[in-house]
Write a protein that holds these residues in place. Structure first.
Motif, PDB file in Angstrom:
ATOM      1  N   ARG A  18     -35.589  39.277  26.749  1.00 35.52           N
ATOM      2  CA  ARG A  18     -34.983  40.336  25.931  1.00 35.52           C
ATOM      3  C   ARG A  18     -33.455  40.284  26.023  1.00 35.52           C
ATOM      4  O   ARG A  18     -32.769  40.487  25.019  1.00 35.52           O
ATOM      5  CB  ARG A  18     -35.513  41.695  26.385  1.00 35.52           C
ATOM      6  N   ARG A  19     -32.927  39.981  27.200  1.00 34.95           N
ATOM      7  CA  ARG A  19     -31.475  39.881  27.346  1.00 34.95           C
ATOM      8  C   ARG A  19     -30.921  38.705  26.545  1.00 34.95           C
ATOM      9  O   ARG A  19     -29.869  38.810  25.923  1.00 34.95           O
ATOM     10  CB  ARG A  19     -31.093  39.751  28.823  1.00 34.95           C
ATOM     11  N   ALA A  22     -30.968  39.684  22.927  1.00 34.69           N
ATOM     12  CA  ALA A  22     -29.940  40.681  22.635  1.00 34.69           C
ATOM     13  C   ALA A  22     -28.552  40.054  22.572  1.00 34.69           C
ATOM     14  O   ALA A  22     -27.657  40.576  21.903  1.00 34.69           O
ATOM     15  CB  ALA A  22     -29.959  41.785  23.701  1.00 34.69           C
ATOM     16  N   ALA A  23     -28.378  38.912  23.266  1.00 35.04           N
ATOM     17  CA  ALA A  23     -27.094  38.222  23.232  1.00 35.04           C
ATOM     18  C   ALA A  23     -26.913  37.396  21.963  1.00 35.04           C
ATOM     19  O   ALA A  23     -25.845  36.847  21.729  1.00 35.04           O
ATOM     20  CB  ALA A  23     -26.954  37.323  24.452  1.00 35.04           C
ATOM     21  N   ASN A  43     -34.466  43.034  18.744  1.00 33.66           N
ATOM     22  CA  ASN A  43     -33.245  42.977  19.547  1.00 33.66           C
ATOM     23  C   ASN A  43     -32.039  42.634  18.686  1.00 33.66           C
ATOM     24  O   ASN A  43     -32.121  41.881  17.723  1.00 33.66           O
ATOM     25  CB  ASN A  43     -33.375  41.921  20.647  1.00 33.66           C
ATOM     26  N   GLU A  46     -25.460  42.227  22.013  1.00 38.25           N
ATOM     27  CA  GLU A  46     -24.858  43.253  22.865  1.00 38.25           C
ATOM     28  C   GLU A  46     -23.588  43.802  22.235  1.00 38.25           C
ATOM     29  O   GLU A  46     -23.205  44.939  22.469  1.00 38.25           O
ATOM     30  CB  GLU A  46     -24.557  42.650  24.237  1.00 38.25           C
ATOM     31  N   ALA A 136     -33.795  43.416  33.881  1.00 36.40           N
ATOM     32  CA  ALA A 136     -33.478  44.106  32.628  1.00 36.40           C
ATOM     33  C   ALA A 136     -31.985  44.347  32.466  1.00 36.40           C
ATOM     34  O   ALA A 136     -31.473  44.369  31.339  1.00 36.40           O
ATOM     35  CB  ALA A 136     -34.235  45.436  32.573  1.00 36.40           C
ATOM     36  N   THR A 137     -31.271  44.507  33.573  1.00 37.60           N
ATOM     37  CA  THR A 137     -29.839  44.834  33.493  1.00 37.60           C
ATOM     38  C   THR A 137     -28.928  43.626  33.683  1.00 37.60           C
ATOM     39  O   THR A 137     -27.708  43.757  33.620  1.00 37.60           O
ATOM     40  CB  THR A 137     -29.485  45.895  34.554  1.00 37.60           C
ATOM     41  N   GLY A 138     -29.513  42.460  33.925  1.00 38.09           N
ATOM     42  CA  GLY A 138     -28.699  41.265  34.140  1.00 38.09           C
ATOM     43  C   GLY A 138     -28.080  41.194  35.514  1.00 38.09           C
ATOM     44  O   GLY A 138     -27.039  40.575  35.690  1.00 38.09           O
ATOM     45  N   ARG A 160     -26.074  35.354  31.555  1.00 40.97           N
ATOM     46  CA  ARG A 160     -26.657  36.490  30.834  1.00 40.97           C
ATOM     47  C   ARG A 160     -27.716  37.209  31.665  1.00 40.97           C
ATOM     48  O   ARG A 160     -28.072  38.351  31.390  1.00 40.97           O
ATOM     49  CB  ARG A 160     -27.296  36.014  29.533  1.00 40.97           C
ATOM     50  N   LEU A 161     -28.198  36.510  32.687  1.00 38.51           N
ATOM     51  CA  LEU A 161     -29.331  37.024  33.455  1.00 38.51           C
ATOM     52  C   LEU A 161     -28.948  37.514  34.845  1.00 38.51           C
ATOM     53  O   LEU A 161     -29.693  38.287  35.447  1.00 38.51           O
ATOM     54  CB  LEU A 161     -30.392  35.924  33.579  1.00 38.51           C
TER      55      LEU A 161
END
Length: 279
Positions: A18-19, A22-23, A43, A46, A136-138, A160-161
């Motif tokens: 998902r991250r 979203a990027a 998504n 960001e 989820a928050t990287g 990103r992770l």
């Protein structure tokens, strides 16, 4: 941005994918159990000022997912799963593809994966420390091992992770992960036994927790009593098996496997539940 194939949408894989979506990365995802990709297609980047979709495609097979991908990310449960998925898709990899394995499989299985990949396909081993929340928050910690040029190429994706720690050459990230997770799992398991001893001796549990929390075991205590982590006991036992080691690690693994009822619960389940008050 490079086109990414993400294989494995379990507890950790889904928020990580998902991250990346979203990027704004063009992302193709695959998971053994269908339906895990629900919601990923909505998504956006960001940077909300761009407000552009981070196109996600759901593939029916690993081979379909990796076809045409610049980067392949795997987040799978164990060495057998990684080997099986690689066997199903390695022939479809582009000659210049980069495979980033973020699973916890140890250095031996990492070397075996490297041998399975076609000539020209690079591999970075990048297992992580952290649970579902940090995923989820990287805020994961990423242990990256590989040739310098390959880790350089993987860096923008890994950042990103989480926070990337370069560990050295091929297999070094996988090796460090085994060492670190072995220490964490064995320590939490031992603390669970210490808490049981305290219960037997009538030492108040909160007193034990308070005293240990201000000493060298503070981090272990925080992990043992965590209510937010999601690292199943069965995977903790798997990681101890990868570590091998001597009698202490073997004994900790036996403790984890002794109660099948906690296999899917977080590692904190090894701390015994407080006894009910006498009536």
């Amino acid at each position: 941005m490079e086109k990414i194939a993400f294989l494995g949408l379990g507890r950790m894989g889904l928020p990580m994918a998902r991250r990346l979506a979203a990027a704004g990365h063009p992302l193709t995802v695959w998971n053994r159990s269908p339906g895990r990709a629900d919601g990923l297609t909505e998504n956006r980047t960001e940077d909300r000022s761009e407000d552009r979709p981070g196109g996600v495609t759901v593939a029916a097979t690993p081979a379909e997912a990796v076809r045409g991908a610049d980067v392949v990310v795997t987040m799978l449960s164990d060495p057998a799963a990684v080997a099986e998925v690689a066997g199903r898709c390695a022939a479809q990899l582009a000659p210049s593809a980069l495979w980033i394995d973020m699973s916890s499989i140890g250095p031996r299985a990492t070397a075996e994966l490297r041998d399975r990949l076609p000539d020209g396909v690079a591999l970075v081993d990048a297992p992580v420390i952290g649970s579902v929340g940090p995923a989820a928050t990287g805020d994961l910690v990423v242990f990256a091992g590989g040739e310098d040029a390959d880790v350089d190429r993987a860096q923008p994706v890994l950042e990103r992770l989480g926070r990337v720690r370069r560990c050295g050459g091929p297999g070094s990230g996988a090796a460090l992960k085994v060492v670190v997770i072995g220490a964490i799992v064995a320590s939490v398991t031992a603390l669970g036994e210490v808490v049981a001893v305290a219960d037997e001796l009538g030492v108040p549990r909160e007193q034990v927790r308070e005293v240990l929390s201000v000493g060298p075991l503070a981090g272990v205590v925080a992990r043992a009593f965590s209510t937010e982590s999601d690292f199943p006991v069965r995977l903790a036992a798997k990681d101890l098996a990868l570590a091998g080691g001597g009698p202490v690690l073997r004994a900790a693994r036996e403790v984890l496997l002794a109660d099948p009822s906690i296999a899917e619960r977080d590692l904190s389940a090894v701390v015994p539940a407080p006894r009910a008050a006498a009536v």
